[in-house]
Design a protein around this motif. Structure first.
Motif, PDB file in Angstrom:
ATOM      1  N   SER A  12     -47.104  -2.495  32.779  1.00 13.00           N
ATOM      2  CA  SER A  12     -46.060  -1.812  33.549  1.00 13.00           C
ATOM      3  C   SER A  12     -44.915  -1.373  32.641  1.00 13.00           C
ATOM      4  O   SER A  12     -44.421  -0.245  32.738  1.00 13.00           O
ATOM      5  CB  SER A  12     -45.525  -2.737  34.647  1.00 13.00           C
ATOM      6  OG  SER A  12     -46.526  -3.056  35.580  1.00 13.00           O
ATOM      7  N   LYS A  13     -44.508  -2.261  31.748  1.00 10.89           N
ATOM      8  CA  LYS A  13     -43.424  -1.930  30.811  1.00 10.89           C
ATOM      9  C   LYS A  13     -43.855  -0.830  29.848  1.00 10.89           C
ATOM     10  O   LYS A  13     -43.085   0.106  29.563  1.00 10.89           O
ATOM     11  CB  LYS A  13     -42.999  -3.170  30.033  1.00 10.89           C
ATOM     12  CG  LYS A  13     -41.948  -2.885  28.953  1.00 10.89           C
ATOM     13  CD  LYS A  13     -41.443  -4.152  28.300  1.00 10.89           C
ATOM     14  CE  LYS A  13     -40.587  -3.846  27.063  1.00 10.89           C
ATOM     15  NZ  LYS A  13     -39.527  -2.839  27.338  1.00 10.89           N
ATOM     16  N   GLU A  14     -45.092  -0.908  29.364  1.00 13.35           N
ATOM     17  CA  GLU A  14     -45.594   0.104  28.425  1.00 13.35           C
ATOM     18  C   GLU A  14     -45.644   1.482  29.081  1.00 13.35           C
ATOM     19  O   GLU A  14     -45.299   2.498  28.473  1.00 13.35           O
ATOM     20  CB  GLU A  14     -46.978  -0.290  27.914  1.00 13.35           C
ATOM     21  CG  GLU A  14     -47.496   0.612  26.801  1.00 13.35           C
ATOM     22  CD  GLU A  14     -48.844   0.171  26.254  1.00 13.35           C
ATOM     23  OE1 GLU A  14     -49.313   0.792  25.287  1.00 13.35           O
ATOM     24  OE2 GLU A  14     -49.431  -0.784  26.807  1.00 13.35           O
ATOM     25  N   LEU A  15     -46.082   1.523  30.344  1.00  9.36           N
ATOM     26  CA  LEU A  15     -46.105   2.785  31.074  1.00  9.36           C
ATOM     27  C   LEU A  15     -44.703   3.367  31.193  1.00  9.36           C
ATOM     28  O   LEU A  15     -44.475   4.555  30.955  1.00  9.36           O
ATOM     29  CB  LEU A  15     -46.703   2.577  32.469  1.00  9.36           C
ATOM     30  CG  LEU A  15     -48.223   2.429  32.558  1.00  9.36           C
ATOM     31  CD1 LEU A  15     -48.626   1.841  33.907  1.00  9.36           C
ATOM     32  CD2 LEU A  15     -48.908   3.776  32.351  1.00  9.36           C
ATOM     33  N   SER A  16     -43.752   2.519  31.570  1.00 10.10           N
ATOM     34  CA  SER A  16     -42.367   2.972  31.726  1.00 10.10           C
ATOM     35  C   SER A  16     -41.802   3.477  30.403  1.00 10.10           C
ATOM     36  O   SER A  16     -41.146   4.523  30.345  1.00 10.10           O
ATOM     37  CB  SER A  16     -41.499   1.831  32.263  1.00 10.10           C
ATOM     38  OG  SER A  16     -41.898   1.449  33.556  1.00 10.10           O
ATOM     39  N   ASP A  17     -42.062   2.732  29.335  1.00 16.41           N
ATOM     40  CA  ASP A  17     -41.533   3.098  28.019  1.00 16.41           C
ATOM     41  C   ASP A  17     -42.100   4.436  27.536  1.00 16.41           C
ATOM     42  O   ASP A  17     -41.373   5.274  26.987  1.00 16.41           O
ATOM     43  CB  ASP A  17     -41.853   2.013  26.994  1.00 16.41           C
ATOM     44  CG  ASP A  17     -41.056   0.730  27.225  1.00 16.41           C
ATOM     45  OD1 ASP A  17     -40.059   0.784  27.986  1.00 16.41           O
ATOM     46  OD2 ASP A  17     -41.440  -0.318  26.669  1.00 16.41           O
ATOM     47  N   LYS A  18     -43.396   4.629  27.735  1.00 16.80           N
ATOM     48  CA  LYS A  18     -44.043   5.825  27.205  1.00 16.80           C
ATOM     49  C   LYS A  18     -43.846   7.063  28.066  1.00 16.80           C
ATOM     50  O   LYS A  18     -43.877   8.189  27.556  1.00 16.80           O
ATOM     51  CB  LYS A  18     -45.531   5.562  26.995  1.00 16.80           C
ATOM     52  CG  LYS A  18     -45.808   4.589  25.844  1.00 16.80           C
ATOM     53  CD  LYS A  18     -47.290   4.473  25.554  1.00 16.80           C
ATOM     54  CE  LYS A  18     -47.524   3.598  24.317  1.00 16.80           C
ATOM     55  NZ  LYS A  18     -48.969   3.466  24.002  1.00 16.80           N
TER      56      LYS A  18
END
Length: 275
Positions: A23-29
């Motif tokens: 979830s964090k990786e999706l938001s960051d990218k």
């Protein structure tokens, strides 16, 4: 959104730690204003408890199926995931409810994942050209915690003067192939394997995803069985209290520990007053 972020879809045996990280990786990218997941503290609570041998409502003993410490970690999990930036903000969660097809951030491409009943997939898919998929929830110590259970119940009066006719009507709803075709899977797939297979033979692409998912759940429960439990007494009050608790944490009005303590004591009052 996974493709746009360059992130592969997770395996079916992923964990909650994986879920938060993805979830964090999706938001960051994907950038500002786009989130990996909705917050489903409330809707996912019973799943989380079942994954740890607990449940919202112990129907056998007529008691709550969890203690305060059993849910503290669940609320802490979502508080940390939110702080890390992977979860839809409290403001957007309130103004764009995850289960409202007209407002859902899943449809507008602002959130990549959420938790929904499988029979709602078709309604959501009809509003976007991006292909949606159903994926198993992250696993806990005792498995997925997802039980294939009915979405409605049909009952007859015990003292009816027409028990044969009542039984015939119930049998029609449950077992008749024509009834299965009329009802379709709008309220969930048929509970009997025969009628489920019947509809699956005539299923479209989106319906096929639903059948594949429910078949996956059915198979999983054979090796990872869970007790079926329905909503506890006073569920409407309980659900409202749980939503309020999540918002109190999200908007910084209470610490997780304070909010969960109030939530649990409130849950006990609601349960006792609805016995």
């Amino acid at each position: 959104m996974f493709e746009k972020a360059g992130i592969p879809l997770p395996e079916t045996d992923w964990t909650w730690e994986d879920y938060a990280a993805i979830s964090k990786e999706l938001s960051d990218k994907l950038g500002d204003g786009i989130f990996g997941t909705y917050n489903f503290t409330v809707d996912g609570m019973d799943i989380y408890l079942k994954q740890r041998g607990k449940q919202l409502y112990d129907m056998t003993n007529g008691t709550l199926g969890f203690a305060q410490e059993d849910i503290l970690e669940w609320f802490q999990y979502w508080e940390k995931a939110s702080a890390d930036g992977g979860v839809v903000t409290p403001e957007l969660q309130v103004s764009n409810p995850h289960d409202d097809t007209s407002k859902s951030l899943l449809i507008t491409g602002k959130a990549a994942m959420t938790l929904l009943p499988s029979n709602q997939l078709a309604a959501f898919q009809s509003l976007t050209e991006d292909p949606l998929i159903l994926h198993p929830v992250p696993r806990g110590p005792k498995g997925t915690g997802v039980v294939f259970e009915s979405s409605q119940g049909l009952s007859g009066y015990a003292n009816t003067k027409h028990p044969k006719e009542v039984a015939m009507l119930m049998d029609f709803w449950i077992n008749d192939p024509d009834a299965a075709r009329i009802l379709g899977n709008d309220r969930g797939v048929p509970v009997t394997e025969t009628n489920r297979n019947l509809l699956q033979e005539e299923a479209g692409a989106v319906e096929e995803l639903v059948y594949d998912y429910t078949n996956f759940v059915s198979e999983a429960t054979k090796t990872e069985p869970f007790d079926v439990s329905y909503n506890p007494p006073g569920f409407a009050e309980f659900s409202k209290l749980a939503q309020t608790t999540t918002q109190e944490i999200g908007f910084g009005r209470k610490s997780v520990e304070e909010a969960v303590s109030s939530f649990y004591s409130g849950t006990l009052r609601i349960f006792e007053s609805n016995q």
